[in-house]
Design a protein around this motif. Structure first.
Motif, PDB file in Angstrom:
ATOM      1  N   CYS A   1      41.243  53.144 109.872  1.00 45.11           N
ATOM      2  CA  CYS A   1      39.953  51.661 109.069  1.00 45.11           C
ATOM      3  C   CYS A   1      40.182  50.546 109.910  1.00 45.11           C
ATOM      4  O   CYS A   1      39.323  50.177 109.850  1.00 45.11           O
ATOM      5  CB  CYS A   1      40.399  51.711 107.604  1.00 45.11           C
ATOM      6  SG  CYS A   1      40.474  53.652 106.761  1.00 45.11           S
ATOM      7  N   GLU A   2      41.540  50.284 109.810  1.00 42.03           N
ATOM      8  CA  GLU A   2      41.184  48.328 110.692  1.00 42.03           C
ATOM      9  C   GLU A   2      40.143  48.811 112.491  1.00 42.03           C
ATOM     10  O   GLU A   2      39.717  47.765 112.749  1.00 42.03           O
ATOM     11  CB  GLU A   2      42.981  47.956 109.875  1.00 42.03           C
ATOM     12  CG  GLU A   2      43.362  47.999 109.432  1.00 42.03           C
ATOM     13  CD  GLU A   2      44.230  47.530 109.359  1.00 42.03           C
ATOM     14  OE1 GLU A   2      44.948  46.747 108.404  1.00 42.03           O
ATOM     15  OE2 GLU A   2      45.155  47.246 109.901  1.00 42.03           O
ATOM     16  N   PHE A   3      40.831  49.309 113.010  1.00 40.46           N
ATOM     17  CA  PHE A   3      40.395  49.208 114.142  1.00 40.46           C
ATOM     18  C   PHE A   3      39.273  49.508 114.410  1.00 40.46           C
ATOM     19  O   PHE A   3      37.857  48.997 115.136  1.00 40.46           O
ATOM     20  CB  PHE A   3      40.870  50.453 115.152  1.00 40.46           C
ATOM     21  CG  PHE A   3      40.392  50.918 116.302  1.00 40.46           C
ATOM     22  CD1 PHE A   3      40.280  50.486 117.274  1.00 40.46           C
ATOM     23  CD2 PHE A   3      39.320  52.156 116.549  1.00 40.46           C
ATOM     24  CE1 PHE A   3      39.721  50.235 118.604  1.00 40.46           C
ATOM     25  CE2 PHE A   3      38.831  52.640 117.295  1.00 40.46           C
ATOM     26  CZ  PHE A   3      38.900  51.355 118.618  1.00 40.46           C
ATOM     27  N   TYR A   4      37.840  50.560 113.636  1.00 44.49           N
ATOM     28  CA  TYR A   4      37.119  50.973 113.322  1.00 44.49           C
ATOM     29  C   TYR A   4      36.232  50.546 113.014  1.00 44.49           C
ATOM     30  O   TYR A   4      34.847  49.956 113.491  1.00 44.49           O
ATOM     31  CB  TYR A   4      36.805  52.476 112.742  1.00 44.49           C
ATOM     32  CG  TYR A   4      35.769  53.334 112.377  1.00 44.49           C
ATOM     33  CD1 TYR A   4      35.064  54.043 113.545  1.00 44.49           C
ATOM     34  CD2 TYR A   4      34.670  52.671 110.584  1.00 44.49           C
ATOM     35  CE1 TYR A   4      33.932  54.590 113.786  1.00 44.49           C
ATOM     36  CE2 TYR A   4      33.832  53.364 111.398  1.00 44.49           C
ATOM     37  CZ  TYR A   4      32.789  53.966 112.483  1.00 44.49           C
ATOM     38  OH  TYR A   4      31.965  54.584 112.865  1.00 44.49           O
TER      39      TYR A   4
ATOM     40  N   GLU B   1      49.953  42.111 107.059  1.00 46.98           N
ATOM     41  CA  GLU B   1      49.330  43.014 107.190  1.00 46.98           C
ATOM     42  C   GLU B   1      47.910  43.111 105.780  1.00 46.98           C
ATOM     43  O   GLU B   1      47.275  43.309 106.505  1.00 46.98           O
ATOM     44  CB  GLU B   1      50.239  44.416 106.170  1.00 46.98           C
ATOM     45  CG  GLU B   1      51.457  44.996 107.187  1.00 46.98           C
ATOM     46  CD  GLU B   1      52.499  46.136 106.588  1.00 46.98           C
ATOM     47  OE1 GLU B   1      51.585  45.654 105.042  1.00 46.98           O
ATOM     48  OE2 GLU B   1      52.898  46.637 107.022  1.00 46.98           O
ATOM     49  N   VAL B   2      47.930  42.248 104.855  1.00 44.98           N
ATOM     50  CA  VAL B   2      47.064  41.796 104.477  1.00 44.98           C
ATOM     51  C   VAL B   2      46.032  40.631 104.735  1.00 44.98           C
ATOM     52  O   VAL B   2      44.702  41.378 104.793  1.00 44.98           O
ATOM     53  CB  VAL B   2      47.637  41.090 102.764  1.00 44.98           C
ATOM     54  CG1 VAL B   2      46.618  39.930 102.658  1.00 44.98           C
ATOM     55  CG2 VAL B   2      47.883  41.782 101.942  1.00 44.98           C
TER      56      VAL B   2
ATOM     57  N   LEU C   1      40.378  41.026 107.245  1.00 48.11           N
ATOM     58  CA  LEU C   1      40.001  40.365 108.518  1.00 48.11           C
ATOM     59  C   LEU C   1      39.211  41.446 108.797  1.00 48.11           C
ATOM     60  O   LEU C   1      38.028  41.481 109.083  1.00 48.11           O
ATOM     61  CB  LEU C   1      41.044  40.387 109.898  1.00 48.11           C
ATOM     62  CG  LEU C   1      40.580  39.552 110.722  1.00 48.11           C
ATOM     63  CD1 LEU C   1      39.884  38.776 110.825  1.00 48.11           C
ATOM     64  CD2 LEU C   1      41.662  39.871 112.078  1.00 48.11           C
ATOM     65  N   ALA C   2      39.443  42.412 108.922  1.00 48.35           N
ATOM     66  CA  ALA C   2      38.784  43.971 108.825  1.00 48.35           C
ATOM     67  C   ALA C   2      37.570  43.923 108.369  1.00 48.35           C
ATOM     68  O   ALA C   2      36.772  43.669 108.341  1.00 48.35           O
ATOM     69  CB  ALA C   2      39.878  44.918 108.937  1.00 48.35           C
ATOM     70  N   LEU C   3      37.858  43.827 106.940  1.00 50.74           N
ATOM     71  CA  LEU C   3      36.564  43.600 106.006  1.00 50.74           C
ATOM     72  C   LEU C   3      36.333  42.625 106.023  1.00 50.74           C
ATOM     73  O   LEU C   3      34.298  42.670 106.060  1.00 50.74           O
ATOM     74  CB  LEU C   3      37.571  43.622 104.721  1.00 50.74           C
ATOM     75  CG  LEU C   3      38.611  44.781 104.664  1.00 50.74           C
ATOM     76  CD1 LEU C   3      39.276  44.638 102.525  1.00 50.74           C
ATOM     77  CD2 LEU C   3      37.336  46.112 103.606  1.00 50.74           C
ATOM     78  N   SER C   4      36.300  41.664 106.532  1.00 54.72           N
ATOM     79  CA  SER C   4      35.551  40.819 106.680  1.00 54.72           C
ATOM     80  C   SER C   4      34.529  41.025 107.751  1.00 54.72           C
ATOM     81  O   SER C   4      33.245  40.289 108.018  1.00 54.72           O
ATOM     82  CB  SER C   4      35.922  38.866 107.133  1.00 54.72           C
ATOM     83  OG  SER C   4      36.836  39.061 108.302  1.00 54.72           O
TER      84      SER C   4
ATOM     85  N   GLN D   1      40.170  32.826 104.223  1.00 56.75           N
ATOM     86  CA  GLN D   1      38.649  33.416 104.668  1.00 56.75           C
ATOM     87  C   GLN D   1      37.531  34.326 104.824  1.00 56.75           C
ATOM     88  O   GLN D   1      36.758  34.320 103.813  1.00 56.75           O
ATOM     89  CB  GLN D   1      38.435  32.169 105.781  1.00 56.75           C
ATOM     90  CG  GLN D   1      37.287  31.774 106.493  1.00 56.75           C
ATOM     91  CD  GLN D   1      36.370  32.974 106.842  1.00 56.75           C
ATOM     92  OE1 GLN D   1      36.846  33.305 107.610  1.00 56.75           O
ATOM     93  NE2 GLN D   1      34.893  32.689 106.823  1.00 56.75           N
ATOM     94  N   CYS D   2      38.566  34.936 104.743  1.00 57.78           N
ATOM     95  CA  CYS D   2      38.639  36.413 105.170  1.00 57.78           C
ATOM     96  C   CYS D   2      37.380  37.558 104.061  1.00 57.78           C
ATOM     97  O   CYS D   2      36.978  37.617 103.902  1.00 57.78           O
ATOM     98  CB  CYS D   2      39.319  37.291 105.530  1.00 57.78           C
ATOM     99  SG  CYS D   2      39.330  36.999 107.498  1.00 57.78           S
ATOM    100  N   ALA D   3      38.526  37.206 102.901  1.00 55.75           N
ATOM    101  CA  ALA D   3      38.696  37.555 101.556  1.00 55.75           C
ATOM    102  C   ALA D   3      37.050  36.961 101.127  1.00 55.75           C
ATOM    103  O   ALA D   3      36.267  37.684 100.812  1.00 55.75           O
ATOM    104  CB  ALA D   3      39.535  37.410 100.829  1.00 55.75           C
ATOM    105  N   TRP D   4      36.948  35.757 101.196  1.00 54.91           N
ATOM    106  CA  TRP D   4      35.922  34.929 100.420  1.00 54.91           C
ATOM    107  C   TRP D   4      34.207  35.497 101.142  1.00 54.91           C
ATOM    108  O   TRP D   4      33.452  36.237 101.210  1.00 54.91           O
ATOM    109  CB  TRP D   4      35.801  33.553 100.705  1.00 54.91           C
ATOM    110  CG  TRP D   4      36.447  32.613  99.676  1.00 54.91           C
ATOM    111  CD1 TRP D   4      37.845  32.291 100.224  1.00 54.91           C
ATOM    112  CD2 TRP D   4      36.333  33.028  98.350  1.00 54.91           C
ATOM    113  NE1 TRP D   4      37.896  31.587  98.910  1.00 54.91           N
ATOM    114  CE2 TRP D   4      37.010  32.221  97.525  1.00 54.91           C
ATOM    115  CE3 TRP D   4      35.256  32.616  96.918  1.00 54.91           C
ATOM    116  CZ2 TRP D   4      37.139  31.362  96.238  1.00 54.91           C
ATOM    117  CZ3 TRP D   4      34.657  32.241  96.682  1.00 54.91           C
ATOM    118  CH2 TRP D   4      35.751  32.188  95.408  1.00 54.91           C
TER     119      TRP D   4
END
Length: 437
Positions: A131-134, A169-170, A175-178, A214-217
């Motif tokens: 998922c992170e890579f994709y 890991e978090v 970072l991927a979600l952002s 920053q990525c969460a926001w």
């Protein structure tokens, strides 16, 4: 006759990387891990152009063939590809979309198949890596893939273990979600409670890395493109402006801005990256948000502090600040006093008075002043007329003292070019940039 010996040209980083990629087929799993570690070190030393020349359809298709022929284990494949995705995100490098390539299609299928497995059979780490890579190397997602990836990565991001491995890991998951863009519609029930829990826990315990925070926001902010109710959550419930202001101030203090970029430590370079991400995110925020909060005043003060701190050696970040202030000036939700009293006008004026100025910075600066002065010339409420006249007088005196009119007039000759180049409605009337007191 004496022969002139020509020094053999050293292989490029691209050549070394691709050679090691080919060698992976003939290695056992442990040797592959070692070579992948070496390849990731090469990636660390590459610039954006070198990265883009490697990570293309040919490379991705070659990797897919290795997976198909079982020449590389899935774990090692993830070790290589996920690192590339992380590097791409942290360095703002844009590769061609891998979704349409055979590798992207294979990974989509693998994500769906792994997610279907029963709990006791599911390889959570493999699913997370896929998922992170994709997400990191794709620009758009099907609703089904998006649902699986968001749920999987938020589960990782909710990990509250207090150790370096868990924190990393978090960070990677967030970072991927952002990277899930505003145009990608994510149902509220998939993420809202989880991302609020992550942000609230951070506000109480300060457990996330600066990049993860920053990525969460960023992920939450991107969601109000489709759901305007998110504005109220972000601005008034989660106190976004207050948190962003605090982060910017702490980041600005953590870097020695007198150094040039090449002189900075790895930690300072990382902090500088996070500042850039914040400034770009805030520009999007003010371009789209319609909710006012008094905490914006503190936020503008922090933006001004960052702009002044970086002006000497980090022109790109300074220009991003000017672009951000321009976006804010054009939004009616931002009150005049917030911009005028926190030094935004001074900051932009100082920016365009420097010896060298690029077209984008000039354009953004002119648009900023055009927007500010347009607001000052308009009267929406007679009850505010006295206050508005006082503001106009104050800014007029300030600009007169700083030589504002001469500065703006010096750009008059290139205004037609700027308007055509940026395909926008930049005013060509020089009087539109002056305050009438």
């Amino acid at each position: 006759m004496q022969k002139t010996l020509m020094a053999k040209e050293s292989p490029s980083k691209k050549q070394i990387f691709l050679e090691k990629l080919s060698q992976l087929e003939d290695c056992d799993e442990d040797e592959q891990k070692q070579k992948i570690g070496e390849m990731n070190e090469i990636v660390d030393r590459m610039n954006n152009n070198e990265l883009e020349s490697i990570f293309n359809e040919e490379t991705f298709n070659k990797t897919e063939k290795m997976i198909e022929k079982k020449k590389i284990s899935l774990e090692n494949m993830c070790l290589l590809l996920k690192y590339i995705g992380i590097y791409k995100e942290t360095n703002r490098t844009y590769f061609q979309r891998c979704r349409e390539y055979s590798l992207g299609k294979r990974i989509q299928k693998m994500i769906i198949e792994e997610n279907k497995r029963k709990s006791e059979e599911k390889k959570e780490k493999l699913l997370t890596d896929l998922c992170e890579f994709y997400i990191s190397l794709s620009c758009s997602f099907s609703p089904k893939l998006l649902s699986i990836c968001v749920s999987t990565l938020l589960k990782v991001a909710l990990n509250k273990e207090e150790n370096e491995k868990a924190r990393k890991e978090v960070e990677i998951a967030l970072l991927a979600l952002s990277n899930i863009k505003p145009i990608d519609k994510v149902p509220k029930e998939l993420y809202l409670n989880e991302i609020k829990e992550i942000i609230q826990y951070q506000q109480e315990h300060q457990d996330l890395t600066r990049l993860a925070n920053q990525c969460a926001w960023q992920f939450l902010m991107n969601r109000f493109y489709w759901d305007k109710s998110m504005e109220e959550v972000i601005v008034n419930e989660q106190h976004f402006a207050r948190e962003a202001a605090t982060e910017l101030e702490e980041l600005a203090r953590s870097v020695d801005w007198k150094k040039k970029e090449e002189e900075m430590s790895k930690e300072e370079a990382r902090e500088m990256l996070v500042i850039s991400r914040w400034i770009q995110a805030l520009s999007f925020f003010f371009e789209n948000c319609l909710v006012w909060n008094e905490e914006y005043v503190e936020l503008f003060s922090s933006i001004v502090q960052v702009s002044r701190a970086v002006r000497e050696n980090q022109r790109k970040i300074c220009d991003l600040c000017i672009c951000l202030l321009r976006n804010a000036a054009e939004r009616r939700v931002v009150k005049d006093e917030a911009l005028l009293c926190e030094g935004a006008v001074d900051t932009v004026l100082e920016g365009i008075q420097r010896p060298t100025l690029n077209d984008m910075a000039t354009y953004e600066s002119l648009e900023f002043f055009n927007a500010i002065l347009r607001r000052l010339k308009e009267v929406d409420d007679k009850m505010e007329e006295t206050k508005r006249k006082a503001l106009k007088k104050e800014i007029f005196e300030q600009m007169e003292e700083e030589g504002y009119e001469d500065t703006i007039a010096s750009f008059h000759g290139i205004m037609v070019f700027l308007q055509e180049y940026f395909d926008d409605d930049l005013s060509l009337n020089i009087s539109d940039y002056f305050v009438n007191v």
